[in-house]
Structure formats: structure tokens, C-alpha cells
Design a protein around this motif. Structure first.
Motif, PDB file in Angstrom:
ATOM      1  N   ALA A   1     -57.117  22.353  33.499  1.00  0.00           N
ATOM      2  CA  ALA A   1     -58.480  22.665  33.058  1.00  0.00           C
ATOM      3  C   ALA A   1     -58.948  24.000  33.633  1.00  0.00           C
ATOM      4  O   ALA A   1     -58.317  24.556  34.522  1.00  0.00           O
ATOM      5  CB  ALA A   1     -59.427  21.551  33.496  1.00  0.00           C
ATOM      6  N   HIS A   2     -60.075  24.461  33.116  1.00  0.00           N
ATOM      7  CA  HIS A   2     -60.755  25.660  33.624  1.00  0.00           C
ATOM      8  C   HIS A   2     -59.892  26.909  33.505  1.00  0.00           C
ATOM      9  O   HIS A   2     -59.892  27.759  34.389  1.00  0.00           O
ATOM     10  CB  HIS A   2     -61.184  25.462  35.091  1.00  0.00           C
ATOM     11  N   ILE A   3     -59.128  27.032  32.432  1.00  0.00           N
ATOM     12  CA  ILE A   3     -58.395  28.268  32.176  1.00  0.00           C
ATOM     13  C   ILE A   3     -59.058  28.924  30.966  1.00  0.00           C
ATOM     14  O   ILE A   3     -58.931  28.438  29.847  1.00  0.00           O
ATOM     15  CB  ILE A   3     -56.908  27.988  31.920  1.00  0.00           C
ATOM     16  N   ALA A   4     -59.777  29.995  31.238  1.00  0.00           N
ATOM     17  CA  ALA A   4     -60.541  30.631  30.172  1.00  0.00           C
ATOM     18  C   ALA A   4     -59.645  31.578  29.387  1.00  0.00           C
ATOM     19  O   ALA A   4     -58.814  32.289  29.963  1.00  0.00           O
ATOM     20  CB  ALA A   4     -61.728  31.382  30.757  1.00  0.00           C
ATOM     21  N   ARG A   5     -59.818  31.568  28.075  1.00  0.00           N
ATOM     22  CA  ARG A   5     -59.072  32.518  27.239  1.00  0.00           C
ATOM     23  C   ARG A   5     -59.604  33.918  27.515  1.00  0.00           C
ATOM     24  O   ARG A   5     -60.819  34.148  27.455  1.00  0.00           O
ATOM     25  CB  ARG A   5     -59.280  32.149  25.777  1.00  0.00           C
ATOM     26  N   PRO A   6     -58.714  34.878  27.805  1.00  0.00           N
ATOM     27  CA  PRO A   6     -59.223  36.224  28.121  1.00  0.00           C
ATOM     28  C   PRO A   6     -59.812  36.893  26.889  1.00  0.00           C
ATOM     29  O   PRO A   6     -59.374  36.631  25.767  1.00  0.00           O
ATOM     30  CB  PRO A   6     -57.978  36.961  28.610  1.00  0.00           C
ATOM     31  N   GLU A   7     -60.793  37.737  27.105  1.00  0.00           N
ATOM     32  CA  GLU A   7     -61.366  38.493  25.998  1.00  0.00           C
ATOM     33  C   GLU A   7     -60.328  39.469  25.469  1.00  0.00           C
ATOM     34  O   GLU A   7     -59.582  40.078  26.226  1.00  0.00           O
ATOM     35  CB  GLU A   7     -62.605  39.259  26.487  1.00  0.00           C
ATOM     36  N   TRP A   8     -60.300  39.613  24.157  1.00  0.00           N
ATOM     37  CA  TRP A   8     -59.306  40.492  23.550  1.00  0.00           C
ATOM     38  C   TRP A   8     -59.581  41.950  23.917  1.00  0.00           C
ATOM     39  O   TRP A   8     -60.703  42.417  23.812  1.00  0.00           O
ATOM     40  CB  TRP A   8     -59.347  40.315  22.036  1.00  0.00           C
ATOM     41  N   ARG A   9     -58.523  42.593  24.376  1.00  0.00           N
ATOM     42  CA  ARG A   9     -58.616  44.030  24.643  1.00  0.00           C
ATOM     43  C   ARG A   9     -57.410  44.707  24.001  1.00  0.00           C
ATOM     44  O   ARG A   9     -56.315  44.159  23.988  1.00  0.00           O
ATOM     45  CB  ARG A   9     -58.586  44.311  26.154  1.00  0.00           C
ATOM     46  N   GLU A  10     -57.631  45.911  23.522  1.00  0.00           N
ATOM     47  CA  GLU A  10     -56.538  46.672  22.889  1.00  0.00           C
ATOM     48  C   GLU A  10     -55.383  46.889  23.860  1.00  0.00           C
ATOM     49  O   GLU A  10     -54.226  46.831  23.484  1.00  0.00           O
ATOM     50  CB  GLU A  10     -57.067  48.031  22.418  1.00  0.00           C
TER      51      GLU A  10
END
Lengths: 121, 231
Positions: A23-32
Motif C-alpha cells: 500500500a501507499h505507493i503513489a503513481r509518479p506524475e508523468w514527466r517527459e
């Protein structure tokens, strides 16, 4: 077999539940410029502790809701159950009390098993 | 049931050139079975209107009550009954609504109208589930053979509804009537699982004389009339 307490339905048999990973694994925000290593870290890398692990479970045969659970992976003791979106409560876990950190029972590693007073070989 | 299959095809005459739609239930090939008198009886409860409602009860409960004429269950695992209308708790924001078939369309319209503006979803699942009624004083005992649920009267009182695994299938179990002699459970299961569960339930009742039920391996779907097959 465990009995797991669903936060909505109460105590039910483990066969009604499915495991959902850590649990508590956040999907990272997309970066180029995100590197493969960063992405692989999100997809594959897990903490895998011997001790307290926060994990997701889903009550797939009952209310079909995901929830979080704190489980002691060394003893399979369920320490806390809480809803998605809530913070993990502080828990005190009884960690394995053996010289090399093995669980006193159930680990299968009898070479390091610490015999309790009065316990037969 | 076989009688109901004819009833629905009589109701609406199909356009010319089309064969009449043969509406049937998942257990159309089964007749109610019973063990020794009063012990265990299995019967299908076909053709009820069933709807899944997703709605936050805190914000939409009042609007639902005005539209549907009954409350949402206040506590988890409970049901609300008003005449022939029933609401099951399935999840914190998910409910199963049961209404007689004749009222289903008007009921859905009224609920949709009443909940307009609310964040909600109403889906007709009438033909997705069927109900098997398990009644008699051995009903609890027979179900205990299939599930890990605690079915003791203390843990499973009247009006209780719980989702669980029954043998190898998932379903919702509702205790409609709890007196020991007249205990009546209803098991809501998916269409494709119904015949399997019917046979497993009959097997669980063998010790009280329920006749053996053979799984319908060669059943024909839709194209062939149920009656011509039975004759």
C-alpha cells in the motif's frame, strides 16, 4: 487460514479476500524526462520487510472494497485494518525474538530456533 | 420456471416475421425439490426487478426515500423491506434494489427522477442475477456446508444480507425469515452459476432426502423451446 476483519463487513474468512500488493505507493506524475530507472522503481521495487508491512487487500467476495492492512510478515499477525485514504495507525509489532531475526516458530529454520524453557526438542 | 417462460412470451406479441422471444430463467429446467417434510426445500424465485444503485447514502438517502418509498439500510449488512420492495446493503455506497417485475420500469423511472442532480448510478441487473430460495428448518445447516459465513442466529439475524463464497461461486445471502421451523433464505447468484449452485445445494440436502440433481450439461439455449425439450 486467517480471519480478516473487513472495515465494512467485519470478520470473514481469508478465502473471501484478494491481495493487492504493497500500500501507499503513489503513481509518479508523468514527466517527459522520466528515466526508465525511475519508472522501474515505481513498477517493481517494493520494500519487502521482515516485519510490519502496509498492504492492500480487497474483499472480493463480499463488499468488493479495497482497504489497507498492517501485517507482520514474520508472524502473519494482522496488526491493524484501515480504510483507503486513511493514514496508517502507529502499531507496536512483536518482532521475531531470535538471534538472527528468525521467527521463533513457523519459520522452518529450526537451526536458529530458540527453545523456550520447558519446550521439548 | 417453465410456467413463467410462457407467461412472458404471451405478454408482448412480437412483430410479424420474428419468432417470439423465449424468455427463460437460468433454472427453467428445474422444478422445486424438497427433502423430508419441513427439512429443506429449494425453489427458484424468478423474474424480479433487480437494480444496482451506487449512491452516497449521506447525501442522497433522503432523496432516495422520497422517490422509492423506503429507506436505505442504515447499517452495513442489513436490508430494508417495505411490502414487496427490498433494499440490500452491498457496500458503503452500493445497494441492490428488488421490486416486483410489473413495477420495475416505473420504479426505475421514479428513482432516476428523484435522484436527478445527485451523483448516482442505477443499473438494471434483473437478468443478471437469479434467486434461489432455501427454506425449512435445515436451511441454515445446509448452507453451512457451502460457506465460511457465520450462520449461527447470533451472527446472522433476520434481515441480514452478506456476500460470500458459496461452494465455488460468489453470491449474496439474505435471511428473509428466521424462525427455525420456517427459516427462509434467499441466495442471489449470477445466471451462469445458478445451475451449479442448485446442484450443490441439492447435494448438501441429500442427508434429509433431497433428490439428487444432475448438472444440465446438454441444455439448449434460447433456440429450442423449454417445453418441447421437457416433453
Amino acid at each position: 487460514m486467517f480471519v480478516i476483519s473487513c472495515p465494512y463487513c467485519g470478520a470473514r474468512d481469508q478465502s473471501e479476500f484478494s491481495y493487492g500488493g504493497e500500500a501507499h505507493i503513489a503513481r509518479p506524475e508523468w514527466r517527459e524526462d522520466m528515466s526508465d530507472a525511475e519508472w522501474a522503481d515505481f513498477v517493481f521495487m517494493r520494500s519487502n520487510p521482515k516485519g510490519v508491512l502496509a498492504e492492500r487487500w480487497v474483499h472480493s467476495a463480499g463488499c468488493r472494497r479495497f482497504f489497507n492492512m498492517l501485517r507482520n510478515t514474520a508472524t502473519d499477525e494482522i496488526l491493524a485494518v484501515y480504510k483507503i485514504g486513511e493514514r496508517a495507525p502507529e502499531v507496536q509489532a512483536k518482532l521475531p525474538a531470535t538471534p538472527c531475526g528468525e521467527a521463533p516458530i513457523g519459520s522452518g529454520n529450526d537451526a536458529v530456533k530458540v527453545m523456550q524453557p520447558g519446550e521439548a526438542e | 420456471m417453465a410456467e413463467n417462460a410462457t407467461k412472458s412470451s404471451e405478454a408482448a406479441a412480437p412483430p410479424e416475421g420474428l419468432t417470439p422471444p423465449e424468455r427463460r430463467t437460468p433454472l427453467a429446467l428445474r422444478q422445486p425439490v424438497e427433502g423430508a417434510p419441513g427439512t429443506l426445500r429449494l425453489a427458484e424465485m424468478p423474474f424480479a426487478g433487480k437494480f444496482i444503485l451506487r449512491l452516497d447514502p449521506a447525501s442522497g438517502g433522503e432523496a432516495f426515500r422520497e422517490a422509492a418509498g423506503l429507506d436505505l439500510p442504515a447499517a452495513p449488512l442489513m436490508s430494508v423491506v417495505n411490502g414487496e420492495r427490498v433494499v440490500f446493503w452491498l457496500g458503503p455506497d452500493e445497494f441492490l434494489l428488488l421490486v416486483p417485475e410489473a413495477e420495475a420500469a416505473a420504479f426505475a423511472e421514479a428513482v432516476e427522477k428523484g435522484l436527478a442532480g445527485q451523483h448516482h448510478q442505477l443499473v438494471d441487473v434483473s437478468d443478471y442475477y437469479t434467486a434461489i430460495e432455501i427454506s425449512g428448518r435445515k436451511a441454515r445447516e445446509a448452507l453451512m456446508k457451502l460457506t465460511t459465513l457465520d450462520l449461527h442466529p447470533c451472527g446472522f439475524p433476520v434481515g441480514h444480507v452478506a456476500g460470500s463464497n458459496f461452494a465455488r461461486a460468489q453470491g449474496w445471502l439474505w435471511l428473509e425469515h428466521g424462525e427455525e421451523e420456517t427459516a427462509r433464505f434467499r441466495l442471489y447468484v449470477r445466471w451462469s452459476m445458478a445451475d451449479y449452485l442448485w446442484c450443490v445445494l441439492a447435494d448438501a440436502g441429500r442427508e434429509w432426502g433431497v433428490p439428487e440433481q444432475i448438472p444440465a450439461a446438454d441444455e439448449t439455449f434460447l433456440t429450442e423451446s423449454v417445453h418441447s425439450k421437457k416433453a
